[in-house]
Design a protein around this motif. Structure first.
Motif, PDB file in Angstrom:
ATOM      1  N   ASP A 128       0.836  -1.208   0.000  1.00 12.70           N
ATOM      2  CA  ASP A 128       0.000   0.000   0.000  1.00 12.70           C
ATOM      3  C   ASP A 128       0.868   1.254   0.000  1.00 12.70           C
ATOM      4  O   ASP A 128       0.577   2.216  -0.714  1.00 12.70           O
ATOM      5  CB  ASP A 128      -0.938   0.020   1.211  1.00 12.70           C
ATOM      6  CG  ASP A 128      -2.070  -0.981   1.087  1.00 12.70           C
ATOM      7  OD1 ASP A 128      -2.453  -1.310  -0.060  1.00 12.70           O
ATOM      8  OD2 ASP A 128      -2.559  -1.442   2.134  1.00 12.70           O
ATOM      9  N   PHE A 129       1.923   1.250   0.790  1.00 13.14           N
ATOM     10  CA  PHE A 129       2.846   2.381   0.824  1.00 13.14           C
ATOM     11  C   PHE A 129       3.416   2.636  -0.563  1.00 13.14           C
ATOM     12  O   PHE A 129       3.429   3.761  -1.054  1.00 13.14           O
ATOM     13  CB  PHE A 129       3.969   2.095   1.827  1.00 13.14           C
ATOM     14  CG  PHE A 129       5.153   3.011   1.710  1.00 13.14           C
ATOM     15  CD1 PHE A 129       5.066   4.347   2.074  1.00 13.14           C
ATOM     16  CD2 PHE A 129       6.358   2.529   1.216  1.00 13.14           C
ATOM     17  CE1 PHE A 129       6.167   5.191   1.952  1.00 13.14           C
ATOM     18  CE2 PHE A 129       7.462   3.364   1.095  1.00 13.14           C
ATOM     19  CZ  PHE A 129       7.365   4.701   1.461  1.00 13.14           C
ATOM     20  N   LEU A 130       3.886   1.574  -1.218  1.00 10.19           N
ATOM     21  CA  LEU A 130       4.513   1.718  -2.529  1.00 10.19           C
ATOM     22  C   LEU A 130       3.513   2.199  -3.580  1.00 10.19           C
ATOM     23  O   LEU A 130       3.754   3.200  -4.257  1.00 10.19           O
ATOM     24  CB  LEU A 130       5.119   0.383  -2.971  1.00 10.19           C
ATOM     25  CG  LEU A 130       5.751   0.373  -4.361  1.00 10.19           C
ATOM     26  CD1 LEU A 130       6.917   1.350  -4.435  1.00 10.19           C
ATOM     27  CD2 LEU A 130       6.188  -1.038  -4.735  1.00 10.19           C
ATOM     28  N   VAL A 131       2.388   1.498  -3.696  1.00  9.70           N
ATOM     29  CA  VAL A 131       1.455   1.746  -4.801  1.00  9.70           C
ATOM     30  C   VAL A 131       0.599   2.980  -4.582  1.00  9.70           C
ATOM     31  O   VAL A 131       0.332   3.731  -5.524  1.00  9.70           O
ATOM     32  CB  VAL A 131       0.570   0.496  -5.015  1.00  9.70           C
ATOM     33  CG1 VAL A 131      -0.526   0.752  -6.023  1.00  9.70           C
ATOM     34  CG2 VAL A 131       1.431  -0.681  -5.461  1.00  9.70           C
ATOM     35  N   LYS A 132       0.181   3.225  -3.358  1.00  3.67           N
ATOM     36  CA  LYS A 132      -0.780   4.304  -3.107  1.00  3.67           C
ATOM     37  C   LYS A 132      -0.144   5.610  -2.674  1.00  3.67           C
ATOM     38  O   LYS A 132      -0.785   6.651  -2.736  1.00  3.67           O
ATOM     39  CB  LYS A 132      -1.802   3.844  -2.070  1.00  3.67           C
ATOM     40  CG  LYS A 132      -2.631   2.689  -2.570  1.00  3.67           C
ATOM     41  CD  LYS A 132      -3.630   2.231  -1.539  1.00  3.67           C
ATOM     42  CE  LYS A 132      -4.424   1.051  -2.115  1.00  3.67           C
ATOM     43  NZ  LYS A 132      -5.454   0.593  -1.212  1.00  3.67           N
ATOM     44  N   MET A 133       1.117   5.570  -2.242  1.00  4.59           N
ATOM     45  CA  MET A 133       1.732   6.800  -1.764  1.00  4.59           C
ATOM     46  C   MET A 133       3.078   7.089  -2.410  1.00  4.59           C
ATOM     47  O   MET A 133       3.275   8.133  -3.012  1.00  4.59           O
ATOM     48  CB  MET A 133       1.897   6.746  -0.244  1.00  4.59           C
ATOM     49  CG  MET A 133       2.471   8.012   0.299  1.00  4.59           C
ATOM     50  SD  MET A 133       2.701   7.882   2.059  1.00  4.59           S
ATOM     51  CE  MET A 133       3.474   9.440   2.307  1.00  4.59           C
ATOM     52  N   PRO A 136       3.166   7.351  -6.541  1.00  6.82           N
ATOM     53  CA  PRO A 136       2.526   8.586  -7.019  1.00  6.82           C
ATOM     54  C   PRO A 136       3.313   9.838  -6.632  1.00  6.82           C
ATOM     55  O   PRO A 136       3.454  10.764  -7.433  1.00  6.82           O
ATOM     56  CB  PRO A 136       1.144   8.564  -6.353  1.00  6.82           C
ATOM     57  CG  PRO A 136       0.863   7.122  -6.126  1.00  6.82           C
ATOM     58  CD  PRO A 136       2.209   6.504  -5.794  1.00  6.82           C
ATOM     59  N   ASN A 137       3.857   9.877  -5.431  1.00  4.61           N
ATOM     60  CA  ASN A 137       4.645  11.030  -4.995  1.00  4.61           C
ATOM     61  C   ASN A 137       5.933  11.162  -5.817  1.00  4.61           C
ATOM     62  O   ASN A 137       6.285  12.259  -6.264  1.00  4.61           O
ATOM     63  CB  ASN A 137       4.973  10.902  -3.509  1.00  4.61           C
ATOM     64  CG  ASN A 137       5.681  12.123  -2.977  1.00  4.61           C
ATOM     65  OD1 ASN A 137       5.154  13.228  -3.018  1.00  4.61           O
ATOM     66  ND2 ASN A 137       6.897  11.936  -2.502  1.00  4.61           N
ATOM     67  N   PHE A 138       6.623  10.052  -6.038  1.00  8.84           N
ATOM     68  CA  PHE A 138       7.849  10.058  -6.831  1.00  8.84           C
ATOM     69  C   PHE A 138       7.571  10.584  -8.237  1.00  8.84           C
ATOM     70  O   PHE A 138       8.267  11.480  -8.733  1.00  8.84           O
ATOM     71  CB  PHE A 138       8.434   8.640  -6.880  1.00  8.84           C
ATOM     72  CG  PHE A 138       9.624   8.503  -7.784  1.00  8.84           C
ATOM     73  CD1 PHE A 138      10.865   8.979  -7.399  1.00  8.84           C
ATOM     74  CD2 PHE A 138       9.498   7.883  -9.016  1.00  8.84           C
ATOM     75  CE1 PHE A 138      11.979   8.849  -8.232  1.00  8.84           C
ATOM     76  CE2 PHE A 138      10.603   7.742  -9.856  1.00  8.84           C
ATOM     77  CZ  PHE A 138      11.838   8.233  -9.466  1.00  8.84           C
ATOM     78  N   TYR A 139       6.547  10.035  -8.878  1.00  5.40           N
ATOM     79  CA  TYR A 139       6.236  10.456 -10.244  1.00  5.40           C
ATOM     80  C   TYR A 139       5.663  11.866 -10.309  1.00  5.40           C
ATOM     81  O   TYR A 139       5.837  12.553 -11.317  1.00  5.40           O
ATOM     82  CB  TYR A 139       5.328   9.440 -10.933  1.00  5.40           C
ATOM     83  CG  TYR A 139       6.094   8.204 -11.329  1.00  5.40           C
ATOM     84  CD1 TYR A 139       7.112   8.272 -12.278  1.00  5.40           C
ATOM     85  CD2 TYR A 139       5.834   6.974 -10.746  1.00  5.40           C
ATOM     86  CE1 TYR A 139       7.841   7.154 -12.632  1.00  5.40           C
ATOM     87  CE2 TYR A 139       6.554   5.843 -11.102  1.00  5.40           C
ATOM     88  CZ  TYR A 139       7.550   5.946 -12.047  1.00  5.40           C
ATOM     89  OH  TYR A 139       8.283   4.836 -12.399  1.00  5.40           O
ATOM     90  N   PHE A 140       5.015  12.310  -9.256  1.00  7.49           N
ATOM     91  CA  PHE A 140       4.541  13.699  -9.212  1.00  7.49           C
ATOM     92  C   PHE A 140       5.733  14.650  -9.346  1.00  7.49           C
ATOM     93  O   PHE A 140       5.715  15.585 -10.148  1.00  7.49           O
ATOM     94  CB  PHE A 140       3.792  13.969  -7.905  1.00  7.49           C
ATOM     95  CG  PHE A 140       3.470  15.419  -7.694  1.00  7.49           C
ATOM     96  CD1 PHE A 140       2.344  15.985  -8.259  1.00  7.49           C
ATOM     97  CD2 PHE A 140       4.310  16.234  -6.939  1.00  7.49           C
ATOM     98  CE1 PHE A 140       2.052  17.335  -8.085  1.00  7.49           C
ATOM     99  CE2 PHE A 140       4.027  17.580  -6.754  1.00  7.49           C
ATOM    100  CZ  PHE A 140       2.893  18.136  -7.332  1.00  7.49           C
TER     101      PHE A 140
END
Length: 170
Positions: A128-133, A136-140
């Motif tokens: 969940d940490f990887l996929v949901k947070m 997305p933050n890294f790619y943002f």
């Protein structure tokens, strides 16, 4: 599924692509005869981080996410880059550190509890940490750095963001 395989090589590729964007920015600066370091203060909106912080966030996102999932301590970078050369060096250090990680360190990471310093008393399962947070933050931050450069005339396109793909003949 070991989270190393779909995740760490992709981080390395994206951080490497971000470094290449700086090479294209350097070429534009030389062509147009301006100081490339001026771009580090560019931003898309007044309330967003400037370009230098976007690159620092790409680095931090990669190393902190990988470290949390691998159960190791990430390297500390001071966030004091003032030149494009210093940003390039930081990205290089990030890639070098990511390459020290081994798939075995990520075994069971999907179920590992990830505790974040800004959410005391709360946790997320690794997947969940990887996929949901984290992703997305890294790619943002990667997309924002790319957009700032493109907005300022740097000749980057979609394949500059994605990078090489492992095509094969069919």
């Amino acid at each position: 599924m070991n989270l190393y395989d779909p995740f760490v090589p992709q981080l390395i590729q994206t951080v490497g692509q971000a470094r290449k964007w700086l090479d294209k920015a350097q070429a534009l600066a030389e062509q147009k005869k301006f100081d490339i370091d001026v771009l580090l203060g560019a931003r898309l909106a007044p309330d967003q981080y400037p370009l230098v912080r976007q690159f620092q966030s790409i680095s931090d996102g990669a190393k902190f996410t990988a470290a949390r999932l691998a159960g190791v301590t990430p390297p500390v970078f001071e966030d004091n880059e003032k030149t494009v050369e210093e940003v390039r060096a930081r990205l290089d250090k990030t890639i070098a550190w990511l390459k020290t990680l081994e798939p075995a360190q990520f075994e069971g990471a999907e179920a590992r509890t990830i505790v974040l310093p800004f959410m005391p008393g709360k946790g997320l399962k690794g997947l969940d940490f990887l996929v949901k947070m984290a992703l997305p933050n890294f790619y943002f931050h990667a997309a924002t750095a790319y957009a700032i450069l493109r907005h300022n005339g740097v000749d980057v396109g979609k394949l500059d963001f994605i990078g090489e793909l492992p095509f094969f003949d069919v």
